[in-house]
Write an enzyme that holds these catalytic residues in place. Structure first.
Site, PDB file in Angstrom:
ATOM      1  CG  LEU A 182      78.343  77.633  50.090  1.00  0.00           C
ATOM      2  CD1 LEU A 182      78.583  79.126  50.160  1.00  0.00           C
ATOM      3  CD2 LEU A 182      79.101  77.027  48.921  1.00  0.00           C
ATOM      4  CG  ASP A 183      80.160  70.975  54.662  1.00  0.00           C
ATOM      5  OD1 ASP A 183      79.935  71.092  55.878  1.00  0.00           O
ATOM      6  OD2 ASP A 183      81.045  70.235  54.191  1.00  0.00           O
ATOM      7  CB  ALA A 184      82.836  74.685  57.002  1.00  0.00           C
TER       8      ALA A 184
END
Length: 227
Positions: A9-11
């Site tokens: 997951l990207d932040a």
């Protein structure tokens, strides 16, 4: 059984509201210097900062040069006198204080946690990202956190994802990257040979992502749907 066993997951822009964080940090750093803040100066800052970050990730400039140049150029654009190094230090202090979570991000992690290994895969500066994630409500859901500066390489480079997959002992065929950025997240997934979910609320069309979701609830549906 879920469609994927491992979810990267990207932040910022996916789980965390970096736009809000950036606005707050810039405003507070300017107010501390008695410089008026408004939407127009924010656009000026972004027009300077974004290209410098792109150059940094291409290996064209160092972190130190990026940090200094953005506030040197910003001060010049505003016509003010300022110590760029001190301004950058103030900005980073405020940046690390803000870890706003996007709506429904925690709900997404709650839905996925029982079924998948969850890892944060983010570009950024280690000290800032670690401070933003400390005591953040999303952090307990994460099995691992991968920050580009700590790894010496960033998205979309294949080597970044190779390190992540190796650390997680993840099967590429059962791994998906979720992110909002077509270049770092989606192209990075393609470079690594893994599936991707482009989280986008825009009308833009692009054929690169494996899936597209316009809400985090839809992201959960895609991942949890059985093959």
């Amino acid at each position: 059984m879920a469609r994927y066993k491992t979810v990267l997951l990207d932040a910022d822009g996916t789980l965390l509201d970096f736009e809000a964080t950036e606005r707050q940090a810039l405003r507070r750093s300017m107010e501390e210097r008695g410089i008026p803040y408004n939407g127009e100066v924010l656009e000026t800052y972004l027009s300077i900062n974004v290209p410098l970050w792109a150059a940094y990730h291409r290996g064209e400039i160092s972190r130190e040069e990026l940090m200094l140049r953005r506030f040197e150029d910003f001060a010049k654009a505003l016509g003010v006198e300022a110590d760029a190094a001190e301004w950058n230090k103030t900005y980073l202090r405020y940046l690390g204080d803000c870890g706003d979570v996007l709506p429904n991000a925690q709900e997404l992690l709650e839905a996925l946690k029982p079924h998948c290994t969850l890892a944060l895969a983010t570009n950024g500066l280690s000290d800032i990202q670690r401070r933003r994630l400390k005591d953040n409500p999303i952090t307990p859901y994460l099995d691992a956190i991968f920050i580009s500066e700590e790894m010496g390489i960033g998205k979309p480079e294949k080597g970044y994802f190779e390190q992540v997959l190796a650390a997680l002992h993840a099967d590429p065929a059962a791994t998906v990257m979720v992110g909002d950025d077509l270049n770092s997240d989606i192209q990075g997934a393609i470079n690594a040979g893994i599936d991707s979910i482009w989280y986008s609320r825009s009308e833009e069309n692009d054929g690169r992502p494996t899936y597209r979701a316009n809400s985090l609830a839809q992201v959960a549906e895609i991942i949890l749907e059985e093959r």
